[in-house]
Design a protein around this motif. Structure first.
Motif, PDB file in Angstrom:
ATOM      1  N   ALA A  78     -63.398   4.568   8.228  1.00 46.79           N
ATOM      2  CA  ALA A  78     -62.450   5.168   9.181  1.00 46.79           C
ATOM      3  C   ALA A  78     -61.040   5.144   8.623  1.00 46.79           C
ATOM      4  O   ALA A  78     -60.308   6.131   8.696  1.00 46.79           O
ATOM      5  CB  ALA A  78     -62.513   4.422  10.518  1.00 46.79           C
ATOM      6  N   GLY A  79     -60.633   4.008   8.047  1.00 44.25           N
ATOM      7  CA  GLY A  79     -59.290   3.901   7.491  1.00 44.25           C
ATOM      8  C   GLY A  79     -59.060   4.841   6.327  1.00 44.25           C
ATOM      9  O   GLY A  79     -58.023   5.491   6.239  1.00 44.25           O
ATOM     10  N   LEU A  80     -60.045   4.942   5.449  1.00 40.48           N
ATOM     11  CA  LEU A  80     -59.873   5.753   4.243  1.00 40.48           C
ATOM     12  C   LEU A  80     -60.010   7.246   4.502  1.00 40.48           C
ATOM     13  O   LEU A  80     -59.553   8.051   3.712  1.00 40.48           O
ATOM     14  CB  LEU A  80     -60.885   5.322   3.171  1.00 40.48           C
ATOM     15  N   ARG A  81     -60.622   7.610   5.615  1.00 37.58           N
ATOM     16  CA  ARG A  81     -60.783   9.036   5.909  1.00 37.58           C
ATOM     17  C   ARG A  81     -59.703   9.534   6.871  1.00 37.58           C
ATOM     18  O   ARG A  81     -59.830  10.599   7.462  1.00 37.58           O
ATOM     19  CB  ARG A  81     -62.175   9.298   6.482  1.00 37.58           C
ATOM     20  N   GLY A  82     -58.636   8.745   7.015  1.00 37.53           N
ATOM     21  CA  GLY A  82     -57.501   9.199   7.802  1.00 37.53           C
ATOM     22  C   GLY A  82     -57.653   9.017   9.295  1.00 37.53           C
ATOM     23  O   GLY A  82     -56.936   9.622  10.075  1.00 37.53           O
ATOM     24  N   ARG A  83     -58.581   8.173   9.701  1.00 36.33           N
ATOM     25  CA  ARG A  83     -58.770   7.920  11.126  1.00 36.33           C
ATOM     26  C   ARG A  83     -58.037   6.652  11.537  1.00 36.33           C
ATOM     27  O   ARG A  83     -57.674   5.844  10.700  1.00 36.33           O
ATOM     28  CB  ARG A  83     -60.267   7.819  11.444  1.00 36.33           C
ATOM     29  N   SER A  84     -57.859   6.491  12.832  1.00 35.75           N
ATOM     30  CA  SER A  84     -57.115   5.347  13.335  1.00 35.75           C
ATOM     31  C   SER A  84     -57.928   4.061  13.191  1.00 35.75           C
ATOM     32  O   SER A  84     -59.011   3.929  13.776  1.00 35.75           O
ATOM     33  CB  SER A  84     -56.760   5.571  14.804  1.00 35.75           C
TER      34      SER A  84
ATOM     35  N   PRO B  94     -57.917  11.615   1.933  1.00 36.71           N
ATOM     36  CA  PRO B  94     -56.708  12.337   1.560  1.00 36.71           C
ATOM     37  C   PRO B  94     -56.329  12.104   0.101  1.00 36.71           C
ATOM     38  O   PRO B  94     -56.497  11.009  -0.432  1.00 36.71           O
ATOM     39  CB  PRO B  94     -55.641  11.760   2.499  1.00 36.71           C
ATOM     40  N   GLU B  95     -55.835  13.147  -0.541  1.00 32.43           N
ATOM     41  CA  GLU B  95     -55.268  12.993  -1.885  1.00 32.43           C
ATOM     42  C   GLU B  95     -53.947  12.253  -1.774  1.00 32.43           C
ATOM     43  O   GLU B  95     -53.358  12.161  -0.701  1.00 32.43           O
ATOM     44  CB  GLU B  95     -55.037  14.377  -2.522  1.00 32.43           C
ATOM     45  N   ALA B  96     -53.488  11.687  -2.885  1.00 30.93           N
ATOM     46  CA  ALA B  96     -52.220  10.956  -2.886  1.00 30.93           C
ATOM     47  C   ALA B  96     -51.097  11.866  -2.409  1.00 30.93           C
ATOM     48  O   ALA B  96     -50.948  12.985  -2.906  1.00 30.93           O
ATOM     49  CB  ALA B  96     -51.918  10.433  -4.282  1.00 30.93           C
TER      50      ALA B  96
ATOM     51  N   ARG C  60     -62.930   9.740  20.092  1.00 31.13           N
ATOM     52  CA  ARG C  60     -64.195   9.908  19.362  1.00 31.13           C
ATOM     53  C   ARG C  60     -64.416   8.741  18.391  1.00 31.13           C
ATOM     54  O   ARG C  60     -65.528   8.235  18.259  1.00 31.13           O
ATOM     55  CB  ARG C  60     -64.171  11.235  18.604  1.00 31.13           C
ATOM     56  N   VAL C  61     -63.349   8.339  17.712  1.00 33.07           N
ATOM     57  CA  VAL C  61     -63.436   7.203  16.781  1.00 33.07           C
ATOM     58  C   VAL C  61     -63.811   5.943  17.547  1.00 33.07           C
ATOM     59  O   VAL C  61     -64.642   5.147  17.093  1.00 33.07           O
ATOM     60  CB  VAL C  61     -62.091   7.012  16.042  1.00 33.07           C
ATOM     61  N   PHE C  62     -63.194   5.753  18.703  1.00 33.33           N
ATOM     62  CA  PHE C  62     -63.471   4.579  19.545  1.00 33.33           C
ATOM     63  C   PHE C  62     -64.935   4.563  19.976  1.00 33.33           C
ATOM     64  O   PHE C  62     -65.625   3.535  19.859  1.00 33.33           O
ATOM     65  CB  PHE C  62     -62.555   4.588  20.770  1.00 33.33           C
ATOM     66  N   LEU C  63     -65.421   5.693  20.509  1.00 33.45           N
ATOM     67  CA  LEU C  63     -66.788   5.754  21.013  1.00 33.45           C
ATOM     68  C   LEU C  63     -67.813   5.544  19.896  1.00 33.45           C
ATOM     69  O   LEU C  63     -68.844   4.894  20.105  1.00 33.45           O
ATOM     70  CB  LEU C  63     -67.032   7.105  21.704  1.00 33.45           C
ATOM     71  N   ARG C  64     -67.515   6.080  18.724  1.00 31.71           N
ATOM     72  CA  ARG C  64     -68.426   5.885  17.590  1.00 31.71           C
ATOM     73  C   ARG C  64     -68.490   4.410  17.206  1.00 31.71           C
ATOM     74  O   ARG C  64     -69.558   3.867  16.935  1.00 31.71           O
ATOM     75  CB  ARG C  64     -67.984   6.743  16.402  1.00 31.71           C
ATOM     76  N   GLY C  65     -67.327   3.751  17.202  1.00 35.40           N
ATOM     77  CA  GLY C  65     -67.292   2.323  16.899  1.00 35.40           C
ATOM     78  C   GLY C  65     -68.050   1.514  17.938  1.00 35.40           C
ATOM     79  O   GLY C  65     -68.786   0.573  17.599  1.00 35.40           O
ATOM     80  N   ALA C  66     -67.891   1.888  19.217  1.00 36.30           N
ATOM     81  CA  ALA C  66     -68.597   1.172  20.288  1.00 36.30           C
ATOM     82  C   ALA C  66     -70.105   1.334  20.151  1.00 36.30           C
ATOM     83  O   ALA C  66     -70.872   0.392  20.403  1.00 36.30           O
ATOM     84  CB  ALA C  66     -68.133   1.684  21.650  1.00 36.30           C
TER      85      ALA C  66
ATOM     86  N   VAL D 114     -56.799  -2.344   7.464  1.00 34.49           N
ATOM     87  CA  VAL D 114     -55.420  -2.159   6.979  1.00 34.49           C
ATOM     88  C   VAL D 114     -55.345  -2.390   5.473  1.00 34.49           C
ATOM     89  O   VAL D 114     -54.678  -1.641   4.747  1.00 34.49           O
ATOM     90  CB  VAL D 114     -54.455  -3.105   7.733  1.00 34.49           C
ATOM     91  N   LEU D 115     -56.028  -3.426   4.978  1.00 31.20           N
ATOM     92  CA  LEU D 115     -56.027  -3.688   3.533  1.00 31.20           C
ATOM     93  C   LEU D 115     -56.674  -2.544   2.762  1.00 31.20           C
ATOM     94  O   LEU D 115     -56.179  -2.138   1.708  1.00 31.20           O
ATOM     95  CB  LEU D 115     -56.753  -5.001   3.227  1.00 31.20           C
ATOM     96  N   ALA D 116     -57.770  -2.012   3.296  1.00 34.68           N
ATOM     97  CA  ALA D 116     -58.443  -0.894   2.629  1.00 34.68           C
ATOM     98  C   ALA D 116     -57.518   0.314   2.542  1.00 34.68           C
ATOM     99  O   ALA D 116     -57.391   0.945   1.486  1.00 34.68           O
ATOM    100  CB  ALA D 116     -59.722  -0.532   3.378  1.00 34.68           C
ATOM    101  N   ARG D 117     -56.850   0.616   3.652  1.00 30.02           N
ATOM    102  CA  ARG D 117     -55.946   1.776   3.666  1.00 30.02           C
ATOM    103  C   ARG D 117     -54.740   1.536   2.756  1.00 30.02           C
ATOM    104  O   ARG D 117     -54.323   2.425   1.999  1.00 30.02           O
ATOM    105  CB  ARG D 117     -55.479   2.057   5.088  1.00 30.02           C
TER     106      ARG D 117
END
Length: 205
Positions: free
Chosen positions: A30-36, A95-97, A108-114, A168-171
């Motif tokens: 989620a972090g690396l694909r630009g999601r919250s 995302p590219e640099a 949607r991100v929340f529901l998927r995580g749940a 956060v560390l991954a992002r």
């Protein structure tokens, strides 16, 4: 329930939470694909809140006493992990640099995580096998449902702290390295797919 019992549970729980699995894979992806990251972690914690409520209501023991129901829940969770892992492998876009990250609705991100944590076999194991061992049933100051809720909240706090740190560390560390981020995202997807496939095969034989 004394402080020694709480500390013992906390140590065991942290050990389980810090073992990489489907939750880790999801929050990293989620972090690396630009999601919250916050929405992803909130969803994961929300799934465990449902586990806590069910356990405190005594339904966890009902599930534990029904092998067929427990198997059905595990298979459903495994199938969902396979689908989600395949989706990440099929589209590991990051995302590219310097590029603005793609956004996806926080709901949607929340529901998927749940859904991931709600059906996570590791979560079922914790609430059905590990947590009951720390409950005091005789001469306890707190009733068992209240103890269950307290341990469940402690688990949710551990999850929030560890998963937010991981996301956060991954992002932060990989956000400016698209190739590395893409590789980690693919690894996360493969981990989800592999865990799900292993569980499905385990119940097939």
């Amino acid at each position: 329930m004394d402080s020694g019992t709480l500390l013992s549970f906390l140590l065991v729980d942290l050990l389980l939470v810090c073992v990489p699995g489907a939750d880790w894979a999801y929050v990293i992806a989620a972090g690396l694909r630009g999601r919250s990251v916050a929405a992803a972690v909130g969803g994961l914690v929300g799934g465990y809140a449902l586990h806590t409520a069910l356990a405190a209501a005594g339904l966890a023991m009902l599930v534990a006493g029904s092998p067929a129901l427990l198997t059905a829940l595990t298979v459903a969770g495994a199938g969902y992990l396979v689908w989600l892992g395949w989706s990440v492998l099929r589209r590991p876009a990051v995302p590219e640099a310097g590029e603005a990250p793609a956004t996806e609705g926080g709901r949607r991100v929340f529901l998927r995580g749940a859904a991931i944590s709600g059906l996570n076999p590791k979560g079922l194991l914790l609430y059905l096998s590990v947590l009951p061992q720390f409950l005091v049933t005789r001469d306890a100051a707190l009733p068992v449902p209240a103890q269950t809720a307290a341990l469940g909240v402690l688990h949710m706090a551990c999850c929030a702290a560890v998963y937010l740190t991981v996301g956060v560390l991954a992002r932060t560390l990989l956000g400016a390295r698209p190739a590395a981020a893409r590789a980690v995202t693919r690894t996360s997807g493969a981990a989800m797919l592999g865990i799900g496939a292993f569980l499905l095969l385990q119940h097939a034989f």
